[in-house]
Design an enzyme around this catalytic site. Sequence first.
Site, PDB file in Angstrom:
ATOM      1  CG  ASP A 118       2.924  -4.453   3.081  1.00 51.47           C
ATOM      2  OD1 ASP A 118       3.101  -3.342   2.548  1.00 51.47           O
ATOM      3  OD2 ASP A 118       2.744  -5.491   2.426  1.00 51.47           O
TER       4      ASP A 118
ATOM      5  CG  LEU B 181     -13.097   8.704  -1.448  1.00 50.18           C
ATOM      6  CD1 LEU B 181     -14.508   8.452  -0.966  1.00 50.18           C
ATOM      7  CD2 LEU B 181     -12.707  10.159  -1.204  1.00 50.18           C
ATOM      8  CD  GLN B 182      -5.573   2.575  -1.311  1.00 47.35           C
ATOM      9  OE1 GLN B 182      -5.068   3.081  -2.303  1.00 47.35           O
ATOM     10  NE2 GLN B 182      -5.459   1.290  -1.055  1.00 47.35           N
TER      11      GLN B 182
ATOM     12  CE  LYS C 139       4.762  -4.477  -3.453  1.00 40.49           C
ATOM     13  NZ  LYS C 139       3.438  -4.062  -2.955  1.00 40.49           N
TER      14      LYS C 139
ATOM     15  NE  ARG D  98      -1.459  -4.778 -12.341  1.00 39.36           N
ATOM     16  CZ  ARG D  98      -2.264  -5.168 -11.362  1.00 39.36           C
ATOM     17  NH1 ARG D  98      -2.896  -4.276 -10.629  1.00 39.36           N
ATOM     18  NH2 ARG D  98      -2.453  -6.459 -11.121  1.00 39.36           N
TER      19      ARG D  98
ATOM     20  CE  LYS E 198       0.376  -1.674   1.652  1.00 34.02           C
ATOM     21  NZ  LYS E 198       0.031  -2.915   0.920  1.00 34.02           N
TER      22      LYS E 198
END
Length: 835
Positions: free
Chosen positions: A364, A375-376, A239, A218, A404
């Site tokens: 956040d 399943l978040q 961010k 990643r 978020k």
Amino acid sequence: MRRRNDPECTAPIKKQKKRVAELALNLSAASGDEPPSSVNHAAKASTTSLSGSDSETEGKQHGSDSFDDAFKADSLVEGTSSRYSMYNSVSQKLMAKMGFREGEGLGKYSQGRKDIVEASNQKGRRGLGLTLQGFDQELNVDWRDEPEPSACEQVSWFPECTTEIPDTQEMSDWMVVGKRKMVIEDETEFCGEELLHSVLQCKSVFDVLDGDEMRRARTRANPYEMIRGVFFLNRAAMKMANMDFVFDRMFTNPRDSCGKPLVKDREAELLYFADVCAGPGGFSEYVLWRKKWHAKGFGMTLKGPNDFKLEDFYSASSELFEPYYGEGGIDGDGDITRPENITAFRNFVLDNTDRKGVHFLMADGGFSVEGQENLQEILSKQLLLCQFLMALSVVRTGGHFICKTFDLFTPFSAGLIYLLYCCFERVCLFKPITSRPANSERYVVCKGLKVGIDDVRDYLFAVNIKLNQLHNTDSDVSLVVPLEVIKGDHEFTDYMIRSNESHCSLQIKALAKIHAFVQDTTLSEPRQAEIRKECLRLWGIPDQARVAPSSSDPKSKFFELIQGTEIDIFSYKPTLLTSKTLEKIRPVLDYRCMVSGSEQKFLIGLGKSQIYTWDGRQSDRWVKLDLKTELPRDTLLSVEIVHELKGEGKAQRKISAIHILDVLVLNGSDVREQHFNQRIQLAEKFVKAVSKPSRPDMNPIRVKEVYRLEEMEKIFVRLEMKIIKGSSGTPKLSYTGRDDRHFVPTGLYIVRTVNEPWTMGFSKSFKRKFFYNKKTKISTFDLPADSIAPFHICYYGRLFWEWGDGIRVHDSQKPQDPDKLSKEDVLSFIQTHSA
């Protein structure tokens, strides 16, 4: 016995040396630097000699068999049609020497291995030979057509909501309770089925992959990975920096509908913000870095390992941030799903923002869903609801909200977004480039809270209570807004579907890219460093390393802050106001006055509780202040340490407080050249920013009440005789301040705020004050820049009217000493010369 040097004995040795030399020649000819033609030529030239050497060693004469063998070896070396032609001639000849024939194995009966040993496919630290079932298959996703990485981002807003904000009656039957659902695959109301299944499949592929291996791939695959946290606490800060820029600084520089800033650094109001579910505090660190002491933050997050880490705020002053954990204050648990915590935090914020609320709230929240990544959205539904509820509870009218979110496939999530869509002027779903493209994270950004959202807030509060009641049962709240209501707003529904499907497509490509980068460790993003520089430049973030603030001693820091100012100024003592010096307070309109409670000192803040005082004499040292309080670093003030009292008799409480007389430097901002009134206003703003109402154990910081000299009589109204503990029951003169605390006054500071040759007068015809230059004879109603008295002028020219024995400023005091300046004398003089 033959001797070693006999010709017959030495002949084989010479032949062996000759073969070694020829072999070296062949190796040289077959090196990678030579072109293919020269390699083949060298191989041809050496084939015969190599074969001959071997036949001599074996003691054989050239015959038809040896010729055939040589021919076969030669064919092996030269055969371009052979699948072994990729190997150089030396290795081919060595194999031929051992009797190798294409398609056959080595050994007497050709029983050896026929195929080439494959190159190792070992991945990282996996067990030798381990293959991950399901991961090594192809995903059949073309990730290479992804857009070119860029620092420029586009925002797509929901259309403006034309529906009225729903009221209590309308929402009375909106909540639907059903069977608890723990599957996401059939949630296709707001996303195409094929896309939904594809993204879930791509996520599931990584379930068997080692976490470290995934993270390494990643890191190489994400073109924005090198942005990281720069000098902030974590990536979350960047961010916020990213989104603050994209949304035209609507968080750190909010504006009204006409584009005018709602808060200005030179004005009295602070930028208030709240940060919930936000440990360790990266969002807040960015805001405080950007705004410095012109902002004040309130925070609530779950206590524990993910609490706020204020000690790690290296780039900003954490003294400007106040954690409050709901019910119980600093001793609460910070659980946002508990209704009593939401209520307590709301009340605390409103009490400390003049009942207005914060300008914006950041949320956040998230928690580990390891093993249940798909399943978040379902697992974090209550957290999302409570963050939305908190926004409607503490954000002021016209304020903003950023939160978020994760996947938004379920009607429950869509209903929550719909309620925000009704309550704010504009709403959008946005994924910043600082959020890794392969995850489901994105942000809902809400602009301009509308009036009349109380019913929606109360409704969400009730839904949260219901969710708590249904914990550990098979039932759950499945809807907060009926599906027909959501789908009845076609523009809202179309946006939700477009946003979800676009987000799915982005995720699928990003996951496929990581999959490819895991399988091929040579792949990397070449522009990571370039993109990082471009983003930091665009967002206004210096490219600096994260380092802890350097420590300094108070004396060195003092000289650093005053920047070469003559140090003798700080040792000046005020002129005593007597009958002889009374004329100095003319013109009266040029002066301000403050009640004194102790000796004046200079105070320097080096951060947190590192606070020192100095009396101004060069021979004296800075002394550590023995009070429980905190100040931002690089702060220099003129103060008094005053013993304040509350109540009378046995219940009387005593506390030491810092009273600010004037300010020089505030958290690195040098304000000495500004007008005295402006400095006092900034001091009051600064005190609001650093005050900690949740910490009654800390010593308070206050700004002296400043009076116009012509209004001195207002001071005497605040004077009264009170019994003070330890005074043997004898009443003493006390001055009561704005906060209902009193102290024993020692006198009155009188400060001139107008610089020579300017003075102030009052125009009877215009009924207003004006400025007059005694040299040029110019008069003006506007404040001339050169009439402003900077700190050193005010400090040098101040007077002090001491209220000692023989001075009667209250009717209950002893008679006035006729040889000393009386209250009546001063008031009479002021009245005479202020007209």
